[in-house]
Design a protein around this motif. Structure first.
Motif, PDB file in Angstrom:
ATOM      1  N   ASN A 116       0.834  -1.198   0.000  1.00 24.89           N
ATOM      2  CA  ASN A 116       0.000   0.000   0.000  1.00 24.89           C
ATOM      3  C   ASN A 116       0.867   1.246   0.000  1.00 24.89           C
ATOM      4  O   ASN A 116       1.933   1.264   0.634  1.00 24.89           O
ATOM      5  CB  ASN A 116      -0.905   0.049   1.232  1.00 24.89           C
ATOM      6  N   ILE A 117       0.407   2.281  -0.689  1.00 26.32           N
ATOM      7  CA  ILE A 117       1.089   3.578  -0.714  1.00 26.32           C
ATOM      8  C   ILE A 117       0.001   4.643  -0.571  1.00 26.32           C
ATOM      9  O   ILE A 117      -1.115   4.463  -1.062  1.00 26.32           O
ATOM     10  CB  ILE A 117       1.935   3.731  -1.997  1.00 26.32           C
ATOM     11  N   THR A 118       0.326   5.731   0.119  1.00 26.92           N
ATOM     12  CA  THR A 118      -0.659   6.734   0.506  1.00 26.92           C
ATOM     13  C   THR A 118      -0.224   8.124   0.078  1.00 26.92           C
ATOM     14  O   THR A 118       0.966   8.391  -0.062  1.00 26.92           O
ATOM     15  CB  THR A 118      -0.826   6.695   2.048  1.00 26.92           C
ATOM     16  N   ARG A 119      -1.192   9.012  -0.102  1.00 26.33           N
ATOM     17  CA  ARG A 119      -0.877  10.419  -0.343  1.00 26.33           C
ATOM     18  C   ARG A 119      -1.880  11.294   0.391  1.00 26.33           C
ATOM     19  O   ARG A 119      -2.978  10.853   0.734  1.00 26.33           O
ATOM     20  CB  ARG A 119      -0.885  10.751  -1.828  1.00 26.33           C
ATOM     21  N   HIS A 120      -1.467  12.549   0.623  1.00 26.52           N
ATOM     22  CA  HIS A 120      -2.320  13.559   1.246  1.00 26.52           C
ATOM     23  C   HIS A 120      -2.355  14.762   0.307  1.00 26.52           C
ATOM     24  O   HIS A 120      -1.310  15.344   0.018  1.00 26.52           O
ATOM     25  CB  HIS A 120      -1.789  13.973   2.616  1.00 26.52           C
ATOM     26  N   GLY A 121      -3.530  15.141  -0.176  1.00 24.75           N
ATOM     27  CA  GLY A 121      -3.651  16.211  -1.147  1.00 24.75           C
ATOM     28  C   GLY A 121      -3.907  17.585  -0.559  1.00 24.75           C
ATOM     29  O   GLY A 121      -3.984  18.559  -1.296  1.00 24.75           O
ATOM     30  N   GLN A 122      -4.013  17.687   0.762  1.00 22.14           N
ATOM     31  CA  GLN A 122      -4.348  18.962   1.402  1.00 22.14           C
ATOM     32  C   GLN A 122      -3.176  19.617   2.131  1.00 22.14           C
ATOM     33  O   GLN A 122      -3.257  20.800   2.460  1.00 22.14           O
ATOM     34  CB  GLN A 122      -5.464  18.751   2.435  1.00 22.14           C
ATOM     35  N   CYS A 123      -2.122  18.855   2.431  1.00 24.16           N
ATOM     36  CA  CYS A 123      -1.054  19.412   3.263  1.00 24.16           C
ATOM     37  C   CYS A 123       0.275  18.712   2.999  1.00 24.16           C
ATOM     38  O   CYS A 123       0.328  17.636   2.422  1.00 24.16           O
ATOM     39  CB  CYS A 123      -1.408  19.286   4.747  1.00 24.16           C
ATOM     40  N   THR A 124       1.313  19.373   3.455  1.00 23.74           N
ATOM     41  CA  THR A 124       2.617  18.739   3.514  1.00 23.74           C
ATOM     42  C   THR A 124       2.645  17.863   4.765  1.00 23.74           C
ATOM     43  O   THR A 124       1.783  17.985   5.643  1.00 23.74           O
ATOM     44  CB  THR A 124       3.736  19.805   3.613  1.00 23.74           C
ATOM     45  N   GLN A 125       3.636  16.991   4.842  1.00 24.22           N
ATOM     46  CA  GLN A 125       3.808  16.158   6.030  1.00 24.22           C
ATOM     47  C   GLN A 125       5.292  16.082   6.336  1.00 24.22           C
ATOM     48  O   GLN A 125       6.107  15.884   5.420  1.00 24.22           O
ATOM     49  CB  GLN A 125       3.244  14.751   5.804  1.00 24.22           C
ATOM     50  N   CYS A 126       5.628  16.250   7.612  1.00 19.93           N
ATOM     51  CA  CYS A 126       7.020  16.131   8.047  1.00 19.93           C
ATOM     52  C   CYS A 126       7.161  14.910   8.934  1.00 19.93           C
ATOM     53  O   CYS A 126       6.325  14.660   9.803  1.00 19.93           O
ATOM     54  CB  CYS A 126       7.454  17.370   8.830  1.00 19.93           C
ATOM     55  N   LEU A 127       8.225  14.148   8.702  1.00 18.59           N
ATOM     56  CA  LEU A 127       8.521  12.954   9.488  1.00 18.59           C
ATOM     57  C   LEU A 127      10.000  12.932   9.840  1.00 18.59           C
ATOM     58  O   LEU A 127      10.842  13.230   8.988  1.00 18.59           O
ATOM     59  CB  LEU A 127       8.211  11.683   8.690  1.00 18.59           C
ATOM     60  N   GLY A 128      10.296  12.552  11.065  1.00 18.68           N
ATOM     61  CA  GLY A 128      11.680  12.376  11.491  1.00 18.68           C
ATOM     62  C   GLY A 128      11.729  11.439  12.676  1.00 18.68           C
ATOM     63  O   GLY A 128      10.804  11.410  13.500  1.00 18.68           O
ATOM     64  N   SER A 129      12.788  10.673  12.764  1.00 20.64           N
ATOM     65  CA  SER A 129      12.910   9.729  13.871  1.00 20.64           C
ATOM     66  C   SER A 129      13.583  10.395  15.067  1.00 20.64           C
ATOM     67  O   SER A 129      14.367  11.321  14.924  1.00 20.64           O
ATOM     68  CB  SER A 129      13.716   8.500  13.445  1.00 20.64           C
ATOM     69  N   LEU A 130      13.254   9.898  16.221  1.00 16.67           N
ATOM     70  CA  LEU A 130      13.916  10.336  17.442  1.00 16.67           C
ATOM     71  C   LEU A 130      15.063   9.375  17.732  1.00 16.67           C
ATOM     72  O   LEU A 130      15.149   8.285  17.163  1.00 16.67           O
ATOM     73  CB  LEU A 130      12.926  10.358  18.602  1.00 16.67           C
ATOM     74  N   GLU A 145       1.394  17.180  10.462  1.00 16.81           N
ATOM     75  CA  GLU A 145       0.394  17.153   9.409  1.00 16.81           C
ATOM     76  C   GLU A 145      -0.819  17.907   9.936  1.00 16.81           C
ATOM     77  O   GLU A 145      -0.692  18.640  10.916  1.00 16.81           O
ATOM     78  CB  GLU A 145       0.042  15.704   9.032  1.00 16.81           C
ATOM     79  N   LEU A 146      -1.981  17.761   9.346  1.00 15.19           N
ATOM     80  CA  LEU A 146      -3.181  18.374   9.887  1.00 15.19           C
ATOM     81  C   LEU A 146      -3.872  17.415  10.854  1.00 15.19           C
ATOM     82  O   LEU A 146      -3.712  16.195  10.764  1.00 15.19           O
ATOM     83  CB  LEU A 146      -4.143  18.770   8.762  1.00 15.19           C
ATOM     84  N   SER A 147      -4.657  17.982  11.751  1.00 12.88           N
ATOM     85  CA  SER A 147      -5.288  17.166  12.793  1.00 12.88           C
ATOM     86  C   SER A 147      -6.225  16.104  12.231  1.00 12.88           C
ATOM     87  O   SER A 147      -6.416  15.064  12.857  1.00 12.88           O
ATOM     88  CB  SER A 147      -6.044  18.061  13.782  1.00 12.88           C
ATOM     89  N   ASP A 148      -6.777  16.326  11.035  1.00 19.38           N
ATOM     90  CA  ASP A 148      -7.703  15.352  10.459  1.00 19.38           C
ATOM     91  C   ASP A 148      -7.175  14.700   9.183  1.00 19.38           C
ATOM     92  O   ASP A 148      -7.937  14.105   8.422  1.00 19.38           O
ATOM     93  CB  ASP A 148      -9.066  15.987  10.197  1.00 19.38           C
ATOM     94  N   THR A 149      -5.866  14.784   8.961  1.00 21.46           N
ATOM     95  CA  THR A 149      -5.273  14.235   7.739  1.00 21.46           C
ATOM     96  C   THR A 149      -5.654  12.773   7.532  1.00 21.46           C
ATOM     97  O   THR A 149      -6.046  12.382   6.432  1.00 21.46           O
ATOM     98  CB  THR A 149      -3.739  14.382   7.762  1.00 21.46           C
ATOM     99  N   ASN A 150      -5.544  11.967   8.551  1.00 21.11           N
ATOM    100  CA  ASN A 150      -5.800  10.534   8.386  1.00 21.11           C
ATOM    101  C   ASN A 150      -7.277  10.190   8.287  1.00 21.11           C
ATOM    102  O   ASN A 150      -7.628   9.039   8.046  1.00 21.11           O
ATOM    103  CB  ASN A 150      -5.134   9.748   9.511  1.00 21.11           C
ATOM    104  N   ILE A 151      -8.146  11.201   8.447  1.00 19.26           N
ATOM    105  CA  ILE A 151      -9.589  10.973   8.340  1.00 19.26           C
ATOM    106  C   ILE A 151     -10.117  11.458   6.986  1.00 19.26           C
ATOM    107  O   ILE A 151     -10.831  10.733   6.292  1.00 19.26           O
ATOM    108  CB  ILE A 151     -10.343  11.684   9.486  1.00 19.26           C
ATOM    109  N   VAL A 152      -9.750  12.683   6.582  1.00 14.85           N
ATOM    110  CA  VAL A 152     -10.347  13.286   5.385  1.00 14.85           C
ATOM    111  C   VAL A 152      -9.386  13.463   4.216  1.00 14.85           C
ATOM    112  O   VAL A 152      -9.802  13.869   3.133  1.00 14.85           O
ATOM    113  CB  VAL A 152     -10.984  14.664   5.719  1.00 14.85           C
ATOM    114  N   ASP A 153      -8.112  13.173   4.407  1.00 14.04           N
ATOM    115  CA  ASP A 153      -7.115  13.436   3.361  1.00 14.04           C
ATOM    116  C   ASP A 153      -6.128  12.280   3.266  1.00 14.04           C
ATOM    117  O   ASP A 153      -4.920  12.466   3.284  1.00 14.04           O
ATOM    118  CB  ASP A 153      -6.391  14.755   3.667  1.00 14.04           C
TER     119      ASP A 153
END
Length: 164
Positions: free
Chosen positions: A66-80, A139-147
């Protein structure tokens, strides 16, 4: 009888700002007090409430279909904790709800930087060999719900990918 799946290996290359530019940005540490410029994350978070959180992922391995995209916002990811990780990406093509398989690439991301995905960039990951990794995620608070648009390569191409 369902067609059998194949496993296709993708070699992950070490990420650089140049080789990742079609997908987003790589952000490294900068000196305190530096003025905002093009080396800073160019964020698009104006379509909702930004959400910055730490997500704990466990036993991710290195295979996906599976591969995913978000069309409403950028997303930042980094490991601790400086842990390295992998991600597979395809460039944004928001007019078509299917990633361009010929342009898929995989990257190894060291623990001393983070990535900013462009709006619409297809992504699979993070993946890693560690038992668990904490990631910060912006990301946005609802990215995983609506985007959250997901494509299954298992359904469309009968293929699973393995990052090496």
């Amino acid at each position: 009888m369902a067609p059998s799946k194949t496993v296709q290996q993708i070699k992950a290359e070490l990420i650089t700002p140049e080789n990742f530019s079609d997908y987003g940005q790589v952000i490294f540490a900068s000196k305190d007090g530096k003025s905002f410029d093009s080396e800073d994350a160019q964020l698009v978070l104006d379509k909702g409430i930004p959400r910055f959180y730490i997500m704990r992922l466990t036993k991710r391995g290195n295979k996906f279909y599976n591969i995913t995209r978000h069309g409403q916002c950028t997303q930042c990811l980094g490991s601790l904790e400086g842990k390295d990780w992998l991600i597979a990406v395809c460039p944004a093509n928001n007019s078509v709800n299917e990633p361009d398989l010929d342009r898929m690439k995989a990257f190894k991301i060291p623990g001393n930087c983070f990535i900013k995905l462009n709006v619409g960039t297809w992504h699979a990951g993070p993946y890693f060999d560690h038992d668990s990794v904490d990631f910060y995620n912006l990301e946005l608070s609802d990215t995983n719900i609506v985007d959250h648009y997901t494509h299954s390569f298992l359904k469309s191409h009968q293929v699973e990918f393995e990052l090496i």
